[in-house]
Scaffold this motif. Structure first.
Motif, PDB file in Angstrom:
ATOM      1  N   LEU A 146      12.586 -13.110   8.823  1.00  0.00           N
ATOM      2  CA  LEU A 146      13.721 -12.242   9.081  1.00  0.00           C
ATOM      3  C   LEU A 146      14.434 -12.698  10.349  1.00  0.00           C
ATOM      4  O   LEU A 146      13.943 -13.548  11.092  1.00  0.00           O
ATOM      5  N   ASP A 147      15.583 -12.100  10.585  1.00  0.00           N
ATOM      6  CA  ASP A 147      16.398 -12.489  11.729  1.00  0.00           C
ATOM      7  C   ASP A 147      16.301 -11.505  12.884  1.00  0.00           C
ATOM      8  O   ASP A 147      16.714 -11.828  14.005  1.00  0.00           O
ATOM      9  N   ALA A 148      15.790 -10.307  12.603  1.00  0.00           N
ATOM     10  CA  ALA A 148      15.813  -9.259  13.620  1.00  0.00           C
ATOM     11  C   ALA A 148      14.720  -8.240  13.356  1.00  0.00           C
ATOM     12  O   ALA A 148      14.228  -8.111  12.228  1.00  0.00           O
ATOM     13  N   ILE A 149      14.343  -7.501  14.395  1.00  0.00           N
ATOM     14  CA  ILE A 149      13.339  -6.447  14.318  1.00  0.00           C
ATOM     15  C   ILE A 149      13.868  -5.240  15.078  1.00  0.00           C
ATOM     16  O   ILE A 149      14.376  -5.371  16.196  1.00  0.00           O
ATOM     17  N   PHE A 150      13.746  -4.070  14.454  1.00  0.00           N
ATOM     18  CA  PHE A 150      14.226  -2.824  15.029  1.00  0.00           C
ATOM     19  C   PHE A 150      13.026  -1.898  15.239  1.00  0.00           C
ATOM     20  O   PHE A 150      12.476  -1.370  14.277  1.00  0.00           O
ATOM     21  N   LEU A 151      12.601  -1.750  16.480  1.00  0.00           N
ATOM     22  CA  LEU A 151      11.558  -0.790  16.834  1.00  0.00           C
ATOM     23  C   LEU A 151      12.280   0.534  17.057  1.00  0.00           C
ATOM     24  O   LEU A 151      12.717   0.845  18.159  1.00  0.00           O
ATOM     25  N   ALA A 207       9.457 -11.743  20.512  1.00  0.00           N
ATOM     26  CA  ALA A 207      10.519 -11.707  19.507  1.00  0.00           C
ATOM     27  C   ALA A 207      11.352 -12.984  19.543  1.00  0.00           C
ATOM     28  O   ALA A 207      11.684 -13.555  18.490  1.00  0.00           O
ATOM     29  N   GLU A 208      11.686 -13.430  20.723  1.00  0.00           N
ATOM     30  CA  GLU A 208      12.486 -14.649  20.847  1.00  0.00           C
ATOM     31  C   GLU A 208      11.746 -15.848  20.261  1.00  0.00           C
ATOM     32  O   GLU A 208      12.345 -16.674  19.558  1.00  0.00           O
ATOM     33  N   LYS A 209      10.438 -15.941  20.522  1.00  0.00           N
ATOM     34  CA  LYS A 209       9.652 -17.045  19.970  1.00  0.00           C
ATOM     35  C   LYS A 209       9.596 -16.980  18.449  1.00  0.00           C
ATOM     36  O   LYS A 209       9.491 -18.014  17.769  1.00  0.00           O
ATOM     37  N   GLY A 210       9.668 -15.763  17.908  1.00  0.00           N
ATOM     38  CA  GLY A 210       9.651 -15.597  16.459  1.00  0.00           C
ATOM     39  C   GLY A 210      11.024 -15.706  15.819  1.00  0.00           C
ATOM     40  O   GLY A 210      11.154 -15.494  14.613  1.00  0.00           O
ATOM     41  N   GLY A 211      12.032 -16.033  16.616  1.00  0.00           N
ATOM     42  CA  GLY A 211      13.385 -16.168  16.093  1.00  0.00           C
ATOM     43  C   GLY A 211      14.042 -14.848  15.751  1.00  0.00           C
ATOM     44  O   GLY A 211      14.935 -14.796  14.896  1.00  0.00           O
ATOM     45  N   LEU A 212      13.639 -13.778  16.440  1.00  0.00           N
ATOM     46  CA  LEU A 212      14.097 -12.434  16.112  1.00  0.00           C
ATOM     47  C   LEU A 212      14.933 -11.831  17.228  1.00  0.00           C
ATOM     48  O   LEU A 212      14.573 -11.904  18.406  1.00  0.00           O
ATOM     49  N   THR A 213      16.039 -11.201  16.847  1.00  0.00           N
ATOM     50  CA  THR A 213      16.770 -10.320  17.750  1.00  0.00           C
ATOM     51  C   THR A 213      16.080  -8.966  17.744  1.00  0.00           C
ATOM     52  O   THR A 213      15.747  -8.443  16.682  1.00  0.00           O
ATOM     53  N   LEU A 214      15.854  -8.384  18.923  1.00  0.00           N
ATOM     54  CA  LEU A 214      15.093  -7.141  19.021  1.00  0.00           C
ATOM     55  C   LEU A 214      16.011  -5.977  19.378  1.00  0.00           C
ATOM     56  O   LEU A 214      16.776  -6.067  20.339  1.00  0.00           O
ATOM     57  N   TYR A 215      15.922  -4.909  18.591  1.00  0.00           N
ATOM     58  CA  TYR A 215      16.648  -3.665  18.849  1.00  0.00           C
ATOM     59  C   TYR A 215      15.628  -2.557  19.102  1.00  0.00           C
ATOM     60  O   TYR A 215      14.519  -2.589  18.557  1.00  0.00           O
ATOM     61  N   LEU A 216      16.027  -1.549  19.888  1.00  0.00           N
ATOM     62  CA  LEU A 216      15.104  -0.485  20.266  1.00  0.00           C
ATOM     63  C   LEU A 216      15.721   0.883  19.981  1.00  0.00           C
ATOM     64  O   LEU A 216      16.937   1.081  20.107  1.00  0.00           O
ATOM     65  N   GLY A 217      14.864   1.839  19.622  1.00  0.00           N
ATOM     66  CA  GLY A 217      15.322   3.191  19.358  1.00  0.00           C
ATOM     67  C   GLY A 217      14.401   4.240  19.940  1.00  0.00           C
ATOM     68  O   GLY A 217      13.270   3.958  20.339  1.00  0.00           O
ATOM     69  N   MET A 218      14.910   5.471  19.973  1.00  0.00           N
ATOM     70  CA  MET A 218      14.153   6.618  20.441  1.00  0.00           C
ATOM     71  C   MET A 218      14.507   7.804  19.547  1.00  0.00           C
ATOM     72  O   MET A 218      15.157   7.633  18.520  1.00  0.00           O
ATOM     73  N   SER A 219      14.105   9.000  19.931  1.00  0.00           N
ATOM     74  CA  SER A 219      14.299  10.169  19.088  1.00  0.00           C
ATOM     75  C   SER A 219      15.468  11.019  19.581  1.00  0.00           C
ATOM     76  O   SER A 219      16.414  10.508  20.143  1.00  0.00           O
ATOM     77  N   SER A 220      15.385  12.329  19.386  1.00  0.00           N
ATOM     78  CA  SER A 220      16.498  13.214  19.692  1.00  0.00           C
ATOM     79  C   SER A 220      16.806  13.261  21.185  1.00  0.00           C
ATOM     80  O   SER A 220      15.906  13.319  22.019  1.00  0.00           O
ATOM     81  N   VAL A 221      18.111  13.284  21.487  1.00  0.00           N
ATOM     82  CA  VAL A 221      18.564  13.459  22.874  1.00  0.00           C
ATOM     83  C   VAL A 221      19.445  14.695  23.001  1.00  0.00           C
ATOM     84  O   VAL A 221      20.181  14.835  23.976  1.00  0.00           O
TER      85      VAL A 221
END
Length: 376
Positions: A76-81, A102-116
């Motif tokens: 894949l190209d990216a991972i979304f935690l 993530a960079e070594k795996g060729g992945l763009t990394l995105y991050l998320g959280m819950s309600s604000v």
């Protein structure tokens, strides 16, 4: 009481299973709109990154390093935690390590959280104020190299509380304005998801405009659009200018004597016109990966024909939006439920295996049928 989307969706799955009578899909039906015939030639690649939203394979209970490893193994190209509970630590050294992995795996990394949104029933006040939580989310996103911090307002239950969804939107906007300087300084956009039936597309667009589209955007979820009785294509038409992140899945939708049923399914197995959705996404949204947050077998009835109070939480629902959703429902056909998972100790493993199969079939469809993906 605050609760996670895992418990919220699990409760809905149980309720739906107990309340929906189903008929088998028509045998020999034509390939649905948005699907690709098994014999069709692969679609040309669009240059759009394809990635994993970790919630698609939540049954494994993997932490961030394992999720990154799996995404890399699938080319894949990216991972979304997409939630912070997959992090084993929130300190900078750990987060920097994830970024490096993530960079070594060729992945763009995105991050998320819950309600604000501090007035939502989904907000976890024990974790601190909404402002403090969002500030920390921005810090973590910057550290892992994520251009966004995904969050959400709440869920459909918030629509029925005092003041309706508009009160919660205002409160969420106030939280965003309180952290604007932090987001701008970090170069991180706050990306609100249309989440679990909380807002229709036009309402979410209004939230972004009220807060400021220079630092607030959208994490678009076409599956959740069906829970607000919207055609996911129409939802994207409204939200495309604000999209900064994605969590996508397909939906089967069909009419019943009491309304409609929505079932989340693997990509390509539903009734959403994803060919049109993909064309529109490629035209209107730039430099944003497509993350798959797939489900299998989660059904929910919407009994608007038999429940006189159904539309009470939706006082401003627009007729044209409902009409476009009903076009999707009218082309859908009832279908058999997925086989029951085993009870007892084997259930969790069987559920995880089903999630993995659904996700990997969806990856294959997105690559060959929609032209998503860069590496493979």
């Amino acid at each position: 009481m605050p609760h996670s989307r895992r418990s919220f969706l699990g409760g809905l799955a149980s309720a739906a299973a107990a309340s929906v009578a189903l008929r088998p899909a028509t045998a020999g039906a034509d390939v649905a709109i948005g699907q690709t015939s098994p014999t069709a030639a692969p679609v040309a690649r669009r240059g759009i990154k394809l990635g994993l939203d970790h919630f698609a394979i939540r049954g494994f209970n993997w932490k961030a390093p394992q999720l990154i490893e799996y995404a890399a193994s699938q080319k894949l190209d990216a991972i979304f935690l997409s939630e912070l509970n997959v992090l084993e630590s929130r300190d900078d050294a750990y987060l920097t390590g994830l970024r490096t992995q993530a960079e070594k795996g060729g992945l763009t990394l995105y991050l998320g959280m819950s309600s604000v949104c501090p007035t939502s029933g989904t907000f976890d006040a024990k974790a601190g104020t909404a402002v403090d939580q969002l500030k920390d989310g921005i810090r973590m996103a910057k550290t892992v190299g994520s251009p966004v911090i995904r969050c959400f307002l709440g869920n459909q239950a918030d629509r029925g509380t005092h003041g309706g969804i508009e009160t919660h939107i205002k409160n969420a906007v106030d939280v965003c304005k309180a952290v604007r300087a932090d987001a701008v300084a970090a170069g991180v956009k706050i990306a609100f998801e249309n989440h679990a039936g909380d807002m229709q597309a036009w309402e979410l667009a209004g939230l972004v405009e009220a807060a400021g589209p220079d630092y607030v955007g959208v994490n678009i979820d076409p599956g959740n659009a069906t829970w607000t009785l919207e055609d996911p294509v129409a939802s994207l038409e409204t939200l495309a200018p604000y999209v900064a992140c994605t969590s996508i899945r397909d939906s089967a939708v069909w009419e019943t004597p009491t309304g409609v049923v929505v079932e989340w399914v693997a990509m390509g197995d539903g009734d959403v016109d994803f060919t049109r959705w993909a064309d529109l996404f490629a035209e209107k949204v730039k430099n944003v990966p497509v993350f798959l947050e797939t489900f299998a077998g989660l059904r929910r009835p919407f009994n608007y024909l038999s429940d006189p109070a159904f539309f009470k939480p939706w006082p401003k629902m627009r007729a044209q939006d409902l009409a476009r959703f009903l076009v999707v429902a009218k082309r859908g056909k009832p279908r058999e439920a997925l086989p029951q998972l085993p009870q007892g100790a084997d259930r969790a493993a069987a559920e995880a295996a089903r999630q993995k199969d659904t996700f990997e079939r969806s990856v294959a469809y997105c690559r060959s049928g929609l032209g998503f993906g860069v590496r493979a």
